[in-house]
Write a protein that holds these residues in place. Structure first.
Motif, PDB file in Angstrom:
ATOM      1  N   VAL A 224      -6.198   4.721   9.632  1.00  0.00           N
ATOM      2  CA  VAL A 224      -6.493   4.812   7.976  1.00  0.00           C
ATOM      3  C   VAL A 224      -7.908   5.750   7.975  1.00  0.00           C
ATOM      4  CG1 VAL A 224      -7.653   3.215   6.717  1.00  0.00           C
ATOM      5  CG2 VAL A 224      -5.877   2.516   7.946  1.00  0.00           C
ATOM      6  N   ARG A 225      -8.722   5.754   9.108  1.00  0.00           N
ATOM      7  CA  ARG A 225      -9.798   6.870   9.229  1.00  0.00           C
ATOM      8  C   ARG A 225      -9.340   8.178   9.283  1.00  0.00           C
ATOM      9  NH1 ARG A 225     -11.694   9.744  12.764  1.00  0.00           N
ATOM     10  NH2 ARG A 225     -10.568   8.927  14.517  1.00  0.00           N
ATOM     11  N   LYS A 226      -8.251   8.311   9.862  1.00  0.00           N
ATOM     12  CA  LYS A 226      -7.345   9.819   9.871  1.00  0.00           C
ATOM     13  C   LYS A 226      -7.020  10.272   8.728  1.00  0.00           C
ATOM     14  CE  LYS A 226      -6.666   9.387  15.009  1.00  0.00           C
ATOM     15  NZ  LYS A 226      -5.634   9.308  16.098  1.00  0.00           N
ATOM     16  N   ALA A 227      -6.387   9.103   8.074  1.00  0.00           N
ATOM     17  CA  ALA A 227      -5.821   9.324   6.812  1.00  0.00           C
ATOM     18  C   ALA A 227      -6.864   9.801   5.850  1.00  0.00           C
ATOM     19  CB  ALA A 227      -4.782   8.324   6.302  1.00  0.00           C
ATOM     20  N   LEU A 228      -7.965   8.998   5.763  1.00  0.00           N
ATOM     21  CA  LEU A 228      -9.111   9.248   4.901  1.00  0.00           C
ATOM     22  C   LEU A 228      -9.595  10.618   4.999  1.00  0.00           C
ATOM     23  CD1 LEU A 228     -11.122   8.066   2.622  1.00  0.00           C
ATOM     24  CD2 LEU A 228     -12.386   7.336   4.728  1.00  0.00           C
ATOM     25  N   GLU A 229      -9.780  10.960   6.340  1.00  0.00           N
ATOM     26  CA  GLU A 229     -10.417  12.263   6.526  1.00  0.00           C
ATOM     27  C   GLU A 229      -9.309  13.503   6.230  1.00  0.00           C
ATOM     28  OE1 GLU A 229     -11.407  11.678  10.608  1.00  0.00           O
ATOM     29  OE2 GLU A 229     -13.264  10.680  10.307  1.00  0.00           O
ATOM     30  N   ALA A 230      -8.238  13.336   6.346  1.00  0.00           N
ATOM     31  CA  ALA A 230      -7.291  14.321   5.806  1.00  0.00           C
ATOM     32  C   ALA A 230      -7.298  14.745   4.649  1.00  0.00           C
ATOM     33  CB  ALA A 230      -5.745  13.752   6.103  1.00  0.00           C
ATOM     34  N   ARG A 231      -7.923  14.053   3.318  1.00  0.00           N
ATOM     35  CA  ARG A 231      -7.986  14.233   2.273  1.00  0.00           C
ATOM     36  C   ARG A 231      -6.727  15.039   1.634  1.00  0.00           C
ATOM     37  NH1 ARG A 231     -14.078  16.902   2.304  1.00  0.00           N
ATOM     38  NH2 ARG A 231     -15.014  15.415   3.239  1.00  0.00           N
ATOM     39  N   ASP A 232      -5.685  14.256   1.973  1.00  0.00           N
ATOM     40  CA  ASP A 232      -4.462  14.744   1.632  1.00  0.00           C
ATOM     41  C   ASP A 232      -3.676  13.534   1.064  1.00  0.00           C
ATOM     42  OD1 ASP A 232      -1.770  15.810   1.433  1.00  0.00           O
ATOM     43  OD2 ASP A 232      -1.810  16.759   3.661  1.00  0.00           O
ATOM     44  N   ARG A 233      -3.149  13.688   0.035  1.00  0.00           N
ATOM     45  CA  ARG A 233      -2.084  12.631  -0.373  1.00  0.00           C
ATOM     46  C   ARG A 233      -0.923  12.240   0.451  1.00  0.00           C
ATOM     47  NH1 ARG A 233      -2.489   7.930  -3.095  1.00  0.00           N
ATOM     48  NH2 ARG A 233      -0.465   7.460  -4.337  1.00  0.00           N
ATOM     49  N   ALA A 234      -0.365  13.310   1.167  1.00  0.00           N
ATOM     50  CA  ALA A 234       0.800  12.924   2.087  1.00  0.00           C
ATOM     51  C   ALA A 234       0.336  12.213   2.994  1.00  0.00           C
ATOM     52  CB  ALA A 234       1.276  14.447   2.319  1.00  0.00           C
ATOM     53  N   ALA A 235      -0.746  12.107   3.483  1.00  0.00           N
ATOM     54  CA  ALA A 235      -1.297  10.994   4.697  1.00  0.00           C
ATOM     55  C   ALA A 235      -1.401   9.985   4.257  1.00  0.00           C
ATOM     56  CB  ALA A 235      -2.721  11.804   5.203  1.00  0.00           C
ATOM     57  N   CYS A 236      -1.218   9.498   2.926  1.00  0.00           N
ATOM     58  CA  CYS A 236      -1.486   7.918   2.607  1.00  0.00           C
ATOM     59  C   CYS A 236      -0.139   7.230   3.094  1.00  0.00           C
ATOM     60  CB  CYS A 236      -1.539   8.209   0.951  1.00  0.00           C
ATOM     61  SG  CYS A 236      -1.837   6.399   0.358  1.00  0.00           S
ATOM     62  N   GLY A 237      -0.410   5.843   3.027  1.00  0.00           N
ATOM     63  CA  GLY A 237       0.875   5.131   3.449  1.00  0.00           C
ATOM     64  C   GLY A 237       1.493   4.713   2.068  1.00  0.00           C
ATOM     65  N   PRO A 238       2.547   3.990   2.056  1.00  0.00           N
ATOM     66  CA  PRO A 238       2.989   3.366   0.793  1.00  0.00           C
ATOM     67  C   PRO A 238       2.227   2.851  -0.307  1.00  0.00           C
ATOM     68  CG  PRO A 238       4.183   2.774   2.757  1.00  0.00           C
ATOM     69  CD  PRO A 238       2.969   3.267   2.986  1.00  0.00           C
ATOM     70  N   VAL A 239       2.387   3.302  -1.582  1.00  0.00           N
ATOM     71  CA  VAL A 239       1.643   2.620  -2.735  1.00  0.00           C
ATOM     72  C   VAL A 239       2.362   1.505  -3.019  1.00  0.00           C
ATOM     73  CG1 VAL A 239       1.138   3.093  -5.263  1.00  0.00           C
ATOM     74  CG2 VAL A 239       1.116   4.889  -3.485  1.00  0.00           C
ATOM     75  N   CYS A 240       1.840   0.316  -2.953  1.00  0.00           N
ATOM     76  CA  CYS A 240       2.592  -1.214  -3.244  1.00  0.00           C
ATOM     77  C   CYS A 240       2.782  -1.159  -4.673  1.00  0.00           C
ATOM     78  CB  CYS A 240       1.753  -1.981  -2.525  1.00  0.00           C
ATOM     79  SG  CYS A 240      -0.011  -1.959  -3.101  1.00  0.00           S
ATOM     80  N   PRO A 241       3.687  -2.064  -4.950  1.00  0.00           N
ATOM     81  CA  PRO A 241       3.990  -2.325  -6.351  1.00  0.00           C
ATOM     82  C   PRO A 241       2.778  -2.887  -7.081  1.00  0.00           C
ATOM     83  CG  PRO A 241       5.056  -3.743  -4.991  1.00  0.00           C
ATOM     84  CD  PRO A 241       4.387  -2.901  -4.175  1.00  0.00           C
ATOM     85  N   PRO A 242       2.844  -2.879  -8.484  1.00  0.00           N
ATOM     86  CA  PRO A 242       1.790  -3.353  -9.377  1.00  0.00           C
ATOM     87  C   PRO A 242       1.612  -4.736  -9.505  1.00  0.00           C
ATOM     88  CG  PRO A 242       3.531  -2.583 -10.879  1.00  0.00           C
ATOM     89  CD  PRO A 242       3.956  -2.295  -9.181  1.00  0.00           C
ATOM     90  N   GLN A 243       2.680  -5.669  -9.311  1.00  0.00           N
ATOM     91  CA  GLN A 243       2.646  -7.254  -9.639  1.00  0.00           C
ATOM     92  C   GLN A 243       1.733  -8.146  -8.877  1.00  0.00           C
ATOM     93  OE1 GLN A 243       5.487  -5.617  -8.429  1.00  0.00           O
ATOM     94  NE2 GLN A 243       6.522  -6.932  -6.852  1.00  0.00           N
ATOM     95  N   GLY A 244       1.108  -7.577  -7.717  1.00  0.00           N
ATOM     96  CA  GLY A 244       0.032  -8.092  -6.901  1.00  0.00           C
ATOM     97  C   GLY A 244      -1.335  -8.053  -7.499  1.00  0.00           C
TER      98      GLY A 244
END
Length: 265
Positions: A224-244
C-alpha cells in the motif's frame, strides 16, 4: 430569503448519484421537486447545494444541503412537509434548521466522514443486499489496518483517485482510517471509517478496494505504501463497487442541527 440547512438520508440504489442530471434520477432532483411543491422559488428553478456529491449507488445517512426559501418555515414543519412530498422515494429529511446567510453546505464544511461496509461470507447477503460489498473469502483485519496506516496523513493520492477527478490537486490529508470487525452469522462485516476535510473522486472506494486485497492476502501491507508513493493510478488495487459506501456526516464550525428547533425526535 431565509436559508435552511437540511440533514438528508437516502438509499442511493435507485439514483444516478446526488447531482441533478438530465433524464436521470438523482437525489438532488428528488429534494428539489419536493421543495418546488412548497416554495415559489424552486418552482422557478432554484437549486440546493450539498456537502458532497455522492456517485451512483452511494448512500447517505448524514448528507447536508442548504436551500434559500421565500417562506420562513418552522424547521420541524419544513422537514415534515418535505418528507410528505418525497414519498415514495427512499430519501428522508432527518432535520431542518434555520442558518445564517453565510452558511454554505459545501464551502463551510470543515470535514467529511464516510463509512464503507464490506461483508465477508459465502452465503449471499439478504437484508443488506445492495447496502454492502460482499466477498466470499475471509479477510485479515490486522493486515488491513497495517496497510491503512500508510495512508493516514497528508499525501499525494494520485494513485487513489479516478482519472476523471476534477480536483485541482491530488494532495489531501486523510485524518483517520479505522477498521471495525463485526461478527455476523457465518461471516464477518468490516466497517471502514474514513474522515478528511475533503476527498478526491473515488478515493474511498479505491482505498477500500486496495485494502481488501491486503486482507485477502494478495497484497502485503507494505505494498500500500509503495502504491501511494508511485503516484500512478495503475498501481492502485481494484475500485470496489459503490453499494457499500455511505456519506455519514459533514462537520461545521458549529453544528447547524444542534438546536432543539431543528428536530422534535
Amino acid at each position: 430569503m431565509p436559508r435552511f440547512a437540511l440533514k438528508i438520508e437516502y438509499d442511493g440504489g435507485p439514483f444516478a448519484g446526488w447531482q441533478a442530471q438530465a433524464e436521470l434520477p438523482s437525489v438532488q432532483g428528488a429534494v428539489e421537486r419536493a421543495l418546488a411543491a412548497l416554495d415559489p422559488g424552486f418552482r422557478a428553478g432554484a437549486r440546493i447545494a450539498a456537502a458532497g456529491r455522492t456517485d451512483a449507488g452511494v448512500h447517505a445517512t448524514g448528507q447536508v444541503a442548504h436551500a434559500d426559501l421565500e417562506r420562513d418555515w418552522d424547521p420541524f414543519r419544513l422537514s415534515e412537509a418535505l418528507n410528505w412530498h418525497l414519498k415514495p422515494a427512499p430519501v428522508a429529511i432527518l432535520a431542518a434548521a434555520r442558518v445564517d446567510d453565510d452558511f454554505h453546505a459545501r464551502f463551510s464544511a470543515q470535514g467529511r466522514r464516510y463509512l464503507f461496509r464490506l461483508l465477508s461470507r459465502r452465503a449471499p447477503a439478504t437484508h443488506d443486499r445492495g447496502r454492502v460489498w460482499q466477498v466470499v473469502h475471509p479477510l485479515n483485519v490486522q493486515a488491513m489496518r497495517d496497510g491503512a496506516a500508510h495512508l493516514v496523513g497528508r499525501h499525494d493520492f494520485t494513485t487513489f483517485r479516478s482519472t476523471m477527478c476534477q480536483a485541482a490537486s491530488p494532495v489531501k490529508t486523510l485524518d483517520c482510517i479505522a477498521i471495525e470487525e463485526i461478527a455476523v452469522p457465518h461471516g464477518a462485516e468490516y466497517r471502514f471509517h474514513l474522515s478528511a476535510r475533503s476527498f478526491l473522486h473515488n478515493q474511498v472506494r479505491s482505498i477500500v478496494g486496495t485494502l481488501e486485497r491486503v486482507g485477502a492476502g494478495a497484497w502485503a501491507p507494505d505494498r500500500v505504501r509503495k502504491a501511494l508513493e508511485a503516484r500512478d493510478r495503475a498501481a492502485c488495487g481494484p475500485v470496489c463497487p459503490p453499494q457499500g459506501l455511505y456519506l455519514v456526516g459533514a462537520d461545521y464550525p458549529a453544528d447547524p442541527f444542534s438546536g432543539a428547533a431543528s428536530s422534535r425526535g
